[in-house]
Design a protein around this motif. Sequence first.
Motif, PDB file in Angstrom:
ATOM      1  N   PRO A  97     -12.510 -27.454  33.690  1.00  0.00           N
ATOM      2  CA  PRO A  97     -12.003 -26.147  33.249  1.00  0.00           C
ATOM      3  C   PRO A  97     -13.062 -25.061  33.408  1.00  0.00           C
ATOM      4  O   PRO A  97     -14.232 -25.280  33.093  1.00  0.00           O
ATOM      5  N   GLU A 136      -7.657 -22.602  30.860  1.00  0.00           N
ATOM      6  CA  GLU A 136      -7.639 -23.908  31.523  1.00  0.00           C
ATOM      7  C   GLU A 136      -8.055 -24.988  30.547  1.00  0.00           C
ATOM      8  O   GLU A 136      -7.484 -26.078  30.510  1.00  0.00           O
ATOM      9  N   LEU A 137      -9.066 -24.700  29.748  1.00  0.00           N
ATOM     10  CA  LEU A 137      -9.569 -25.708  28.808  1.00  0.00           C
ATOM     11  C   LEU A 137      -8.480 -26.124  27.821  1.00  0.00           C
ATOM     12  O   LEU A 137      -8.254 -27.314  27.585  1.00  0.00           O
ATOM     13  N   LYS A 160      -3.089 -31.656  27.567  1.00  0.00           N
ATOM     14  CA  LYS A 160      -2.689 -32.815  28.359  1.00  0.00           C
ATOM     15  C   LYS A 160      -3.356 -34.071  27.837  1.00  0.00           C
ATOM     16  O   LYS A 160      -2.725 -35.126  27.681  1.00  0.00           O
ATOM     17  N   VAL A 161      -4.640 -33.957  27.568  1.00  0.00           N
ATOM     18  CA  VAL A 161      -5.379 -35.132  27.097  1.00  0.00           C
ATOM     19  C   VAL A 161      -4.838 -35.607  25.759  1.00  0.00           C
ATOM     20  O   VAL A 161      -4.672 -36.804  25.504  1.00  0.00           O
ATOM     21  N   VAL A 202      -5.805 -34.241  34.645  1.00  0.00           N
ATOM     22  CA  VAL A 202      -6.662 -33.076  34.860  1.00  0.00           C
ATOM     23  C   VAL A 202      -7.544 -33.368  36.065  1.00  0.00           C
ATOM     24  O   VAL A 202      -8.267 -34.354  36.084  1.00  0.00           O
ATOM     25  N   THR A 203      -7.434 -32.499  37.080  1.00  0.00           N
ATOM     26  CA  THR A 203      -8.169 -32.797  38.307  1.00  0.00           C
ATOM     27  C   THR A 203      -9.464 -32.018  38.441  1.00  0.00           C
ATOM     28  O   THR A 203     -10.424 -32.498  39.024  1.00  0.00           O
ATOM     29  N   THR A 243     -14.605 -37.960  31.712  1.00  0.00           N
ATOM     30  CA  THR A 243     -13.891 -37.749  32.965  1.00  0.00           C
ATOM     31  C   THR A 243     -12.733 -38.726  33.109  1.00  0.00           C
ATOM     32  O   THR A 243     -11.680 -38.390  33.642  1.00  0.00           O
ATOM     33  N   ASP A 248      -5.926 -28.215  29.518  1.00  0.00           N
ATOM     34  CA  ASP A 248      -6.435 -29.564  29.745  1.00  0.00           C
ATOM     35  C   ASP A 248      -6.426 -30.374  28.457  1.00  0.00           C
ATOM     36  O   ASP A 248      -6.021 -31.540  28.430  1.00  0.00           O
ATOM     37  N   TYR A 267     -17.569 -34.030  28.403  1.00  0.00           N
ATOM     38  CA  TYR A 267     -16.218 -34.591  28.300  1.00  0.00           C
ATOM     39  C   TYR A 267     -16.089 -35.900  29.065  1.00  0.00           C
ATOM     40  O   TYR A 267     -16.863 -36.213  29.962  1.00  0.00           O
ATOM     41  N   PHE A 307      -9.850 -37.511  30.981  1.00  0.00           N
ATOM     42  CA  PHE A 307      -9.290 -36.278  31.528  1.00  0.00           C
ATOM     43  C   PHE A 307      -8.454 -36.569  32.769  1.00  0.00           C
ATOM     44  O   PHE A 307      -7.340 -36.058  32.926  1.00  0.00           O
ATOM     45  N   SER A 308      -9.013 -37.392  33.665  1.00  0.00           N
ATOM     46  CA  SER A 308      -8.231 -37.634  34.887  1.00  0.00           C
ATOM     47  C   SER A 308      -7.018 -38.494  34.586  1.00  0.00           C
ATOM     48  O   SER A 308      -5.963 -38.302  35.201  1.00  0.00           O
TER      49      SER A 308
END
Lengths: 324, 303, 438
Positions: free
Chosen positions: C178, C183-184, C190-191, C174-175, C166, C187, C164, C169-170
């Motif tokens: 997952p 969680e995945l 959000k993405v 997403v910190t 990073t 995440d 993925y 994601f950040s």
Amino acid sequence: MTVLDSEPAATAERPATPEAGRPPRFARGWYLPYALILPAALLLIGIMGYPLVQLILLAFQNTNDFLHLANPALVKYVGFDTFQKVLSTPEFWQSVERSVIFTAEVVALSIVIALAVAALLSRVSGWVRVTVLTVLMFVWAVPAIVTGTLFRWMFANSSGVIDYICYLLGGKGMLNHDWFASPTQGLYVVAAAVVVWGALPFLVLGFHAAMTQVPRELLEAARLDGAGPLQSFRHVTLPVVRPFLGIATALSFIWDFQVFAQIESLRANTPEPGYQTIGVYLYAKGIGSSHYSNSAVMSIVMILLMLTVLVLYIRQVLRTGEQD
Amino acid sequence: MAATTTAPRRSARAARASESSQFSGVGRSRTMTGVWNTIALVFAVVMAFPIYWMVLTAIQPSRDVLSAHPKFWPTGLNFHSFHTVTSDPNFAPDLLNTAIITIGAVVLGLIVGFLAAVSVARFRFTGRNPFVLAMLIVQMVPLIALIIPLYIILNREGLYDQLFGVVLAYLVFTIPYVVWVLRSFIVNIPRELDEAAMVDGCTRWGAFLRVILPLTAPGLISTGVYCWIQTWNEFAIANTLLSSANKQTSMVWLTTYSASPTHGADYGAQMAGSLLISLPVIIVFVVFQKRLASGLTSGAVKG
Amino acid sequence: MKRKFAAAAALATATVLSAAACSSSGSSGSSAQGALSTDGKGKTITVWLQQDAKNGWDNVVTSAVSEFKKETGADVKIEWQTWNNYSTKLDTALLSGNAPDAVELGNTQTAKYIAAGSFVNLSGVKSKFDNSSSWLDSLTASSESPDGQLYAIPYYAGVRTLIYRTDLFSAAGVTTAPTTMAELTADLDKVEAANKKTKNFSALYLPGQDWYVGTSFGADTYGTDGLIAKNSGGKWTGTLTDPNFIKGVQTWADLQKKYSVGGASVNEADQDARMAKGNIAAIVGLGWEAGSVTTDNKALTGKLAEVALPSATGSGTAPQMLGGSDLAVPAKAKNPGLGAEFLRIFTDTANQKLLLAKGAIPNNKTLMAAFEATSPANKAAGEAASGKTWFIPNSQYWSQASDETALATAFGAIAGGADPTQSLTTAQTTIVNDLNGS
């Protein structure tokens, strides 16, 4: 003059009976004609005859995996077992059905469109005709593999131009439409488009050439008699074009039934089962998964299926020759 | 089909010349011609579009190729797709292989076919008619049906993955075609010419080489060109019988290239490659188009 | 069926032994069946390796070649291969007199050739290969005949992880990576939300015809035993239509529909190239694919990370297929002894250490710790490989063209909206028919 006769038309003065006009047979060079055809005959027997025999033998064997290919000692003749197995596989008949429908669709479309375009060409200005014929020449030159690759790109579902054109023409949801997701669409729309596109040049050029043989006076007479374009086409043009129409239809059937390269390249070398017309199917089963004997049976069925059309075509060619 | 060749050249040319006048005449309205012109041009555009798209994709910068809204006009000229393709280590060797195989199949086909055509056109002998008929039938057998046994046999003879094996396989369609077409050419060369040559002291062979061969030259060219196109474009046999990446033909190269992980999404390169491997055939086509058009109606059997 | 199999294998072994005895090349000491030879002065051996090595760990090949030359005096000609139609190519090469002296082949392809007697029996020299006692189980299984004779050498393994971006994601908030499916998906949501404006954006790109990933989801809920088909008493029956398997497949289909744009009818072959274009946030791919992405797009260097794909059933990782390659010496090779020696050097500890540094899973458990220690990405892969893994039915009748294509088509259809049970039934019929030898 029959197609097989070698007496040229110029020697019409010769006696009517063929026997009397035959050139003397030289006792010394009698072998010459045979010597001349020997290379051709040998090569063809070796490259076609021998494989045909091998094909038939394979169809009666159980060579259906690499194991048997690698160990000929294991190969057995199993009579009609392989035939029975293949002919009772629904998958095989689906492939045959697919081929028949696909071929019928493509041949019908090609012939109708070609006739229409050829008729059109007789009514357009000279420069337009030249443009169309030039474009067709270029299209004819494009290899089948390139066509398949090209159409795969044009119909791609992301950044594909066909989707974009549909979108521009108002189909809002078409932007990422996947033409290949459903084999029905992929085969009967896209693959058919590929084959028809490639088939049109030969047919249009042929029909166009045949139509130039239509006597001008007949057309004018028909027009003076009040016949519309469709009627004069049916009653004046079509009869003249009929011999080539017969040949073109038979040839189109023969070529389109064997379609292989376009479908392989359209699906990036791994055509899904829904795309497998008989040529693609027997290749996938034979070379792909090593079922050599099964594939041989399928090949024989394929040849037999084409046989009727082949016979009709050959008869048509011979008859056309006789009309000279 | 035989009808057009036996008619003397003059009337064919006259027919073509009168084409434009044949169909424009009394009662032809200008608006109708305008309508037909438009329709014909639309057809030409639709047919030409894929080729245009191929060229466009090949010369566009890559960011334009993969944009969601493709552009119909080139925004800039960028030949990097061509660089990608030509730097593929298999591109040039495969192109060479295709040329070798094509030339081999065409030359052999012409030589063997010419000899056989002379035989059936000039002699009557037992078995002549069946032989000529066989030439027609052989062209109709679907090659795809013979691929399995061809694969097994050539493998056994050690000809798998050899260019020569493929050349042999291609003779199956070049020879019959050449025989079939050249036969009618030679039949139309008056017998008196070679008889005259023989009276002058030529042997039969001499008559063939000095009289018939030169006169058959146009036929040799058009059949040669036709066979060139068939063999250059062939895929199924080349795909089955050649496996080493540097022994394959360009058609096989293209399919492998387009399915590879590195270039599967690089449509610019795929189109550039497609264009490059079609170029030889297109050039041959353009140069010989007149001959092809006439050859088409005089015995063209394979599409 | 089992008896026929064993008989065939016995016959194959006998054929190989006698064939090798008859075809020994005289002068060198390599006439003994399945022995290693170091007498290579003035000779050149031919080795077929897949492009993966050239793109991924070229240094391993170079090192092995020079070591081999020093030791035997023979040169090595590497012929690079592609996976496309490789099986057919191997078929003919192994039958003909033009066989190379060593080949790489997929671990899903070995059973067929072992059963047909196409490889040299290397049981006698197994101990000479480094780490052979701790070879990974499933790689070993694919290198052996049913009666336990060794015909191939494990080369490397591959397992899929979630690769993925990073940065994306950040940027979406997403910190941490997952670790569970919940969680995945959170995440990914959000993405997806953060990238709504990007055209054709896929938070998780799942090609429809990537049956490896689809089957992994199925294995997640079904288990890894008897996956795809199970063999009882010599007869194979299909398990693709088992409700537990379908449950996992449905999860996969839902993810595909929600997060993936434009890949329903294609396979994973070009997913790296697509990810390199920038509009994909995550893919499920093999270790070297991350490198492939950054090679295509240098701007993404350092922006990719890997994590084992979490299980959808709550804990641990989803079982991945332990794929990989084996190496073998064709029975008809001209220099089998030298070929085998090259393989010994190619897979020795030193070269395996170079290999694992490049992201390929080594062929043995001893080096696994070293592998995981090299990078966080490899830790994820090591975790996935050490956890539960699955494999295709290890039968000589398994073929890529028929069975893998059937699976790819089925999953592609499911991604396009078809009913999973229906599509998988079609695939299952083909597979079971093939496996039962019809």
